[in-house]
Design a protein around this motif. Structure first.
Motif, PDB file in Angstrom:
ATOM      1  N   ILE A 131     -10.078 -23.899 -11.119  1.00  0.00           N
ATOM      2  CA  ILE A 131     -11.111 -24.850 -11.544  1.00  0.00           C
ATOM      3  C   ILE A 131     -12.330 -24.653 -10.665  1.00  0.00           C
ATOM      4  CG2 ILE A 131     -11.729 -27.288 -11.755  1.00  0.00           C
ATOM      5  CD1 ILE A 131      -8.729 -27.871 -12.192  1.00  0.00           C
ATOM      6  N   VAL A 132     -13.449 -24.324 -11.273  1.00  0.00           N
ATOM      7  CA  VAL A 132     -14.723 -24.160 -10.568  1.00  0.00           C
ATOM      8  C   VAL A 132     -15.785 -24.802 -11.447  1.00  0.00           C
ATOM      9  CG1 VAL A 132     -16.369 -22.545  -9.554  1.00  0.00           C
ATOM     10  CG2 VAL A 132     -13.923 -21.976  -9.575  1.00  0.00           C
ATOM     11  N   GLU A 133     -16.282 -25.955 -11.042  1.00  0.00           N
ATOM     12  CA  GLU A 133     -17.203 -26.686 -11.914  1.00  0.00           C
ATOM     13  C   GLU A 133     -18.135 -27.563 -11.096  1.00  0.00           C
ATOM     14  OE1 GLU A 133     -14.327 -28.809 -14.242  1.00  0.00           O
ATOM     15  OE2 GLU A 133     -14.279 -30.519 -12.860  1.00  0.00           O
ATOM     16  N   GLY A 134     -19.251 -27.902 -11.696  1.00  0.00           N
ATOM     17  CA  GLY A 134     -20.169 -28.854 -11.091  1.00  0.00           C
ATOM     18  C   GLY A 134     -21.338 -28.204 -10.372  1.00  0.00           C
ATOM     19  N   VAL A 135     -22.159 -29.051  -9.790  1.00  0.00           N
ATOM     20  CA  VAL A 135     -23.415 -28.643  -9.168  1.00  0.00           C
ATOM     21  C   VAL A 135     -23.285 -28.707  -7.655  1.00  0.00           C
ATOM     22  CG1 VAL A 135     -25.883 -29.138  -8.997  1.00  0.00           C
ATOM     23  CG2 VAL A 135     -24.702 -29.461 -11.170  1.00  0.00           C
ATOM     24  N   ALA A 136     -23.541 -27.577  -6.996  1.00  0.00           N
ATOM     25  CA  ALA A 136     -23.460 -27.517  -5.540  1.00  0.00           C
ATOM     26  C   ALA A 136     -24.674 -28.136  -4.880  1.00  0.00           C
ATOM     27  CB  ALA A 136     -23.303 -26.070  -5.083  1.00  0.00           C
ATOM     28  N   ASP A 137     -25.837 -28.030  -5.527  1.00  0.00           N
ATOM     29  CA  ASP A 137     -27.087 -28.550  -4.971  1.00  0.00           C
ATOM     30  C   ASP A 137     -27.906 -29.133  -6.115  1.00  0.00           C
ATOM     31  OD1 ASP A 137     -29.513 -29.090  -3.777  1.00  0.00           O
ATOM     32  OD2 ASP A 137     -29.629 -27.196  -2.692  1.00  0.00           O
ATOM     33  N   ARG A 138     -27.974 -30.455  -6.164  1.00  0.00           N
ATOM     34  CA  ARG A 138     -28.672 -31.113  -7.273  1.00  0.00           C
ATOM     35  C   ARG A 138     -30.179 -30.909  -7.202  1.00  0.00           C
ATOM     36  NH1 ARG A 138     -25.243 -36.845  -7.687  1.00  0.00           N
ATOM     37  NH2 ARG A 138     -23.169 -35.844  -7.755  1.00  0.00           N
ATOM     38  N   ASP A 157     -27.586 -38.268 -17.746  1.00  0.00           N
ATOM     39  CA  ASP A 157     -26.217 -38.260 -17.219  1.00  0.00           C
ATOM     40  C   ASP A 157     -26.215 -37.725 -15.791  1.00  0.00           C
ATOM     41  OD1 ASP A 157     -25.110 -39.254 -19.491  1.00  0.00           O
ATOM     42  OD2 ASP A 157     -24.448 -37.327 -20.289  1.00  0.00           O
ATOM     43  N   PRO A 158     -25.387 -38.305 -14.895  1.00  0.00           N
ATOM     44  CA  PRO A 158     -25.317 -37.769 -13.522  1.00  0.00           C
ATOM     45  C   PRO A 158     -24.720 -36.369 -13.537  1.00  0.00           C
ATOM     46  CG  PRO A 158     -23.580 -39.400 -13.903  1.00  0.00           C
ATOM     47  CD  PRO A 158     -24.476 -39.444 -15.098  1.00  0.00           C
ATOM     48  N   PRO A 159     -25.111 -35.515 -12.608  1.00  0.00           N
ATOM     49  CA  PRO A 159     -24.553 -34.159 -12.542  1.00  0.00           C
ATOM     50  C   PRO A 159     -23.045 -34.200 -12.315  1.00  0.00           C
ATOM     51  CG  PRO A 159     -26.501 -34.371 -11.150  1.00  0.00           C
ATOM     52  CD  PRO A 159     -26.129 -35.753 -11.567  1.00  0.00           C
ATOM     53  N   VAL A 160     -22.362 -33.201 -12.832  1.00  0.00           N
ATOM     54  CA  VAL A 160     -20.924 -33.074 -12.594  1.00  0.00           C
ATOM     55  C   VAL A 160     -20.698 -32.774 -11.114  1.00  0.00           C
ATOM     56  CG1 VAL A 160     -18.849 -31.744 -13.131  1.00  0.00           C
ATOM     57  CG2 VAL A 160     -20.505 -32.271 -14.943  1.00  0.00           C
ATOM     58  N   PRO A 161     -19.858 -33.558 -10.419  1.00  0.00           N
ATOM     59  CA  PRO A 161     -19.615 -33.285  -8.994  1.00  0.00           C
ATOM     60  C   PRO A 161     -19.029 -31.892  -8.782  1.00  0.00           C
ATOM     61  CG  PRO A 161     -18.766 -35.454  -9.616  1.00  0.00           C
ATOM     62  CD  PRO A 161     -19.131 -34.753 -10.884  1.00  0.00           C
ATOM     63  N   ALA A 162     -19.440 -31.251  -7.711  1.00  0.00           N
ATOM     64  CA  ALA A 162     -18.893 -29.935  -7.372  1.00  0.00           C
ATOM     65  C   ALA A 162     -17.410 -30.067  -7.081  1.00  0.00           C
ATOM     66  CB  ALA A 162     -19.629 -29.361  -6.173  1.00  0.00           C
ATOM     67  N   THR A 163     -16.617 -29.228  -7.745  1.00  0.00           N
ATOM     68  CA  THR A 163     -15.164 -29.232  -7.594  1.00  0.00           C
ATOM     69  C   THR A 163     -14.660 -27.804  -7.683  1.00  0.00           C
ATOM     70  OG1 THR A 163     -14.953 -31.429  -8.617  1.00  0.00           O
ATOM     71  CG2 THR A 163     -12.971 -30.055  -8.535  1.00  0.00           C
ATOM     72  N   VAL A 164     -13.831 -27.416  -6.729  1.00  0.00           N
ATOM     73  CA  VAL A 164     -13.215 -26.088  -6.758  1.00  0.00           C
ATOM     74  C   VAL A 164     -11.746 -26.248  -6.401  1.00  0.00           C
ATOM     75  CG1 VAL A 164     -13.131 -23.793  -5.704  1.00  0.00           C
ATOM     76  CG2 VAL A 164     -15.344 -24.882  -6.138  1.00  0.00           C
ATOM     77  N   LEU A 165     -10.890 -25.589  -7.162  1.00  0.00           N
ATOM     78  CA  LEU A 165      -9.466 -25.525  -6.831  1.00  0.00           C
ATOM     79  C   LEU A 165      -8.987 -24.094  -7.047  1.00  0.00           C
ATOM     80  CD1 LEU A 165      -6.579 -27.936  -7.580  1.00  0.00           C
ATOM     81  CD2 LEU A 165      -6.339 -25.532  -8.228  1.00  0.00           C
ATOM     82  N   VAL A 166      -8.368 -23.522  -6.030  1.00  0.00           N
ATOM     83  CA  VAL A 166      -7.770 -22.191  -6.156  1.00  0.00           C
ATOM     84  C   VAL A 166      -6.286 -22.295  -5.846  1.00  0.00           C
ATOM     85  CG1 VAL A 166      -9.931 -21.076  -5.494  1.00  0.00           C
ATOM     86  CG2 VAL A 166      -8.176 -21.460  -3.768  1.00  0.00           C
ATOM     87  N   ALA A 167      -5.508 -21.534  -6.584  1.00  0.00           N
ATOM     88  CA  ALA A 167      -4.070 -21.440  -6.336  1.00  0.00           C
ATOM     89  C   ALA A 167      -3.784 -20.131  -5.618  1.00  0.00           C
ATOM     90  CB  ALA A 167      -3.306 -21.502  -7.653  1.00  0.00           C
ATOM     91  N   PHE A 168      -2.722 -20.120  -4.837  1.00  0.00           N
ATOM     92  CA  PHE A 168      -2.383 -18.884  -4.140  1.00  0.00           C
ATOM     93  C   PHE A 168      -0.873 -18.805  -3.919  1.00  0.00           C
ATOM     94  CE2 PHE A 168      -3.284 -22.041  -0.845  1.00  0.00           C
ATOM     95  CZ  PHE A 168      -2.253 -21.885   0.068  1.00  0.00           C
ATOM     96  N   ASP A 169      -0.407 -17.568  -3.782  1.00  0.00           N
ATOM     97  CA  ASP A 169       0.923 -17.316  -3.262  1.00  0.00           C
ATOM     98  C   ASP A 169       0.753 -16.350  -2.096  1.00  0.00           C
ATOM     99  OD1 ASP A 169       0.604 -14.752  -4.389  1.00  0.00           O
ATOM    100  OD2 ASP A 169       1.687 -15.309  -6.203  1.00  0.00           O
ATOM    101  N   SER A 170       1.788 -15.701  -1.669  1.00  0.00           N
ATOM    102  CA  SER A 170       1.670 -14.853  -0.477  1.00  0.00           C
ATOM    103  C   SER A 170       0.808 -13.622  -0.721  1.00  0.00           C
ATOM    104  CB  SER A 170       3.056 -14.425   0.005  1.00  0.00           C
ATOM    105  OG  SER A 170       3.713 -13.660  -0.997  1.00  0.00           O
ATOM    106  N   GLU A 171       0.567 -13.266  -1.982  1.00  0.00           N
ATOM    107  CA  GLU A 171      -0.175 -12.042  -2.284  1.00  0.00           C
ATOM    108  C   GLU A 171      -1.476 -12.269  -3.044  1.00  0.00           C
ATOM    109  OE1 GLU A 171       0.738  -9.262  -0.981  1.00  0.00           O
ATOM    110  OE2 GLU A 171       2.648 -10.053  -0.215  1.00  0.00           O
ATOM    111  N   LYS A 172      -1.528 -13.268  -3.909  1.00  0.00           N
ATOM    112  CA  LYS A 172      -2.663 -13.439  -4.821  1.00  0.00           C
ATOM    113  C   LYS A 172      -3.364 -14.765  -4.592  1.00  0.00           C
ATOM    114  CE  LYS A 172      -0.282 -13.085  -8.600  1.00  0.00           C
ATOM    115  NZ  LYS A 172       1.087 -12.951  -8.074  1.00  0.00           N
ATOM    116  N   ILE A 173      -4.677 -14.771  -4.895  1.00  0.00           N
ATOM    117  CA  ILE A 173      -5.489 -15.988  -4.903  1.00  0.00           C
ATOM    118  C   ILE A 173      -6.172 -16.068  -6.264  1.00  0.00           C
ATOM    119  CG2 ILE A 173      -7.468 -17.188  -3.887  1.00  0.00           C
ATOM    120  CD1 ILE A 173      -6.825 -15.745  -1.245  1.00  0.00           C
ATOM    121  N   ARG A 174      -6.040 -17.222  -6.948  1.00  0.00           N
ATOM    122  CA  ARG A 174      -6.566 -17.362  -8.308  1.00  0.00           C
ATOM    123  C   ARG A 174      -7.410 -18.623  -8.416  1.00  0.00           C
ATOM    124  NH1 ARG A 174      -1.467 -16.705  -8.032  1.00  0.00           N
ATOM    125  NH2 ARG A 174      -0.944 -18.820  -8.661  1.00  0.00           N
ATOM    126  N   PRO A 175      -8.733 -18.514  -8.578  1.00  0.00           N
ATOM    127  CA  PRO A 175      -9.538 -19.704  -8.856  1.00  0.00           C
ATOM    128  C   PRO A 175      -9.136 -20.293 -10.207  1.00  0.00           C
ATOM    129  CG  PRO A 175     -10.918 -17.873  -8.137  1.00  0.00           C
ATOM    130  CD  PRO A 175      -9.562 -17.306  -8.429  1.00  0.00           C
TER     131      PRO A 175
END
Length: 394
Positions: free
Chosen positions: A41-48, A21-39
């Motif tokens: 979705i963090v998934e996949g391979v950064a360097d195959r 199976d091909p590696p899962v593509p690197a994907t990151v999503l963080v949410a934020f408001d004026s005070e907080k940052i929350r990861p």
């Protein structure tokens, strides 16, 4: 009951990945408001090549979101009194920048930042070390022929970014990478860089490799990183910035798309934009949308319907634009990124209550060269996944 529970568990478990199976593509999503940052979705391979998994703040080439950072640096220099948005940029460059058909019409930073200068990507906007920015923009093919700067129709052009960055260098005497560090990154406690210039060895080792959907390496594998040459260099020219003169050719830093930054750090920039809108942008150029900063563009624009100083408005229910990403009825400010199989974005609500910073890799190319703008189905799916997570609304 035990059998039922086991059956339910098996249904919920993801299928085991096969060796081919091909590696899962690197994907990151963080949410934020004026005070907080929350990861979220963090998934996949950064360097195959090594199997290294991506982490939430691993640096990645964010493509055209780099333009938003350039606009922010420009406006910081306006605050410092180093540049004026309406001045003739020739006064900073030390040579005359003109559209060949309109030699009496000045070119300004305001025009360049809003893609209304008449410059077009009919010539290559990557100008290597050892070549001349002045010569490149002297080519008549680089200009809209039928209207002067300021009156030329909106046309998204990467070529304007090297001009802006070079103007900023000429006005300050600072290299573009260093002035962005001073005005944007350092005040926010961010470690980021342009074309890897200035990033620490540890940061470089966390680079997210960009892959095409075929699995082919597109950018930022080991061969593309320091200590190898990471800036564009003309044939026969040594890859060193030792003798570079600021104000001559800032294209070497790829201001149109070369920022490397993690999503947590990019979210910090989003927080800054949300918290200090009135300070970041002069009041007369800020909201309401559709006035001054966010001018309505020509009807032929399917994606950049409302675009200002390298900031865009999307998901506006009153707009016919093909720019739906969230689909929740809330218009958002920010910028998209697309290059080398990557899609990325920095977006926050008009009220400044919430935002996201994300990227995903190995995205298939557009069906045709004429298909410009709009979001990929994978981006839309990513937003839907994030919005469905309980942590998204905390």
């Amino acid at each position: 009951m035990i059998r039922i529970a086991l059956a339910a568990l098996l249904v919920c478990m993801p299928a085991m990945a096969r060796a081919d199976d091909p590696p899962v593509p690197a994907t990151v999503l963080v949410a934020f408001d004026s005070e907080k940052i929350r990861p979220l979705i963090v998934e996949g391979v950064a360097d195959r090549a090594t199997g290294r998994k991506v982490e939430a703040n691993d640096p990645v080439r964010i493509a055209s979101i780099s333009k938003l950072i350039m606009a922010l640096a420009t406006l910081r220099l306006v605050e410092e009194g180093k540049v004026s948005l309406d001045a003739d940029v020739s006064d900073y460059l030390g040579w005359e920048l003109r559209s060949p058909n309109f030699p009496d019409a000045k070119v300004t930073l305001a025009q360049l930042l809003s893609h209304r200068s008449g410059l077009r990507d009919r010539v290559d906007y990557i100008i290597p070390l050892g070549e001349s920015l002045r010569a490149r923009v002297s080519n008549p093919e680089a200009w809209f022929a039928d209207a002067p700067p300021g009156e030329a129709p909106f046309e998204y052009a990467n070529l304007g970014s090297p001009v802006v960055a070079t103007v900023l260098e000429a006005a300050t005497g600072e290299r573009y990478d260093r002035l962005v560090e001073r005005t944007v990154f350092a005040p926010l406690g961010i470690e980021a860089c342009l074309n890897w210039v200035g990033c620490s060895e540890e940061r470089v080792q966390r680079a997210v490799v960009l892959y095409r959907d075929t699995g082919e390496v597109a950018r930022d594998d080991a061969a593309d990183l320091p200590p190898n040459c990471a800036i564009p260099v003309a044939e026969g020219v040594e890859c060193t910035l030792d003798n570079y003169v600021p104000g001559t050719n800032a294209s070497i830093f790829s201001p149109q798309g070369g920022v490397r930054i993690g999503m947590i750090d990019l979210a910090r920039i989003g927080q800054e934009l949300m918290r200090e809108q009135s300070q970041v942008f002069p009041n007369e150029m800020m909201l309401p949308a559709g006035e001054a900063l966010f001018a309505e563009q020509s009807p032929g624009q399917d994606f950049f319907c409302r675009y200002g100083f390298h900031m865009q408005i999307i998901d506006d229910a009153d707009s016919p634009c093909k720019d739906t990403l969230f689909g929740d009825g809330q218009a958002r400010l920010g910028h998209a990124g697309e290059a080398y199989g990557l899609r990325a974005g920095l977006w926050f609500t008009m009220e400044g209550r919430q935002g996201v910073a994300y990227f995903t890799t190995a995205v298939p190319p557009r069906p045709s060269a004429e298909d410009e703008g709009g979001f990929d189905p994978r981006e839309i799916e990513l937003m839907a996944r994030a919005q469905a997570l309980p942590a998204a609304n905390r």
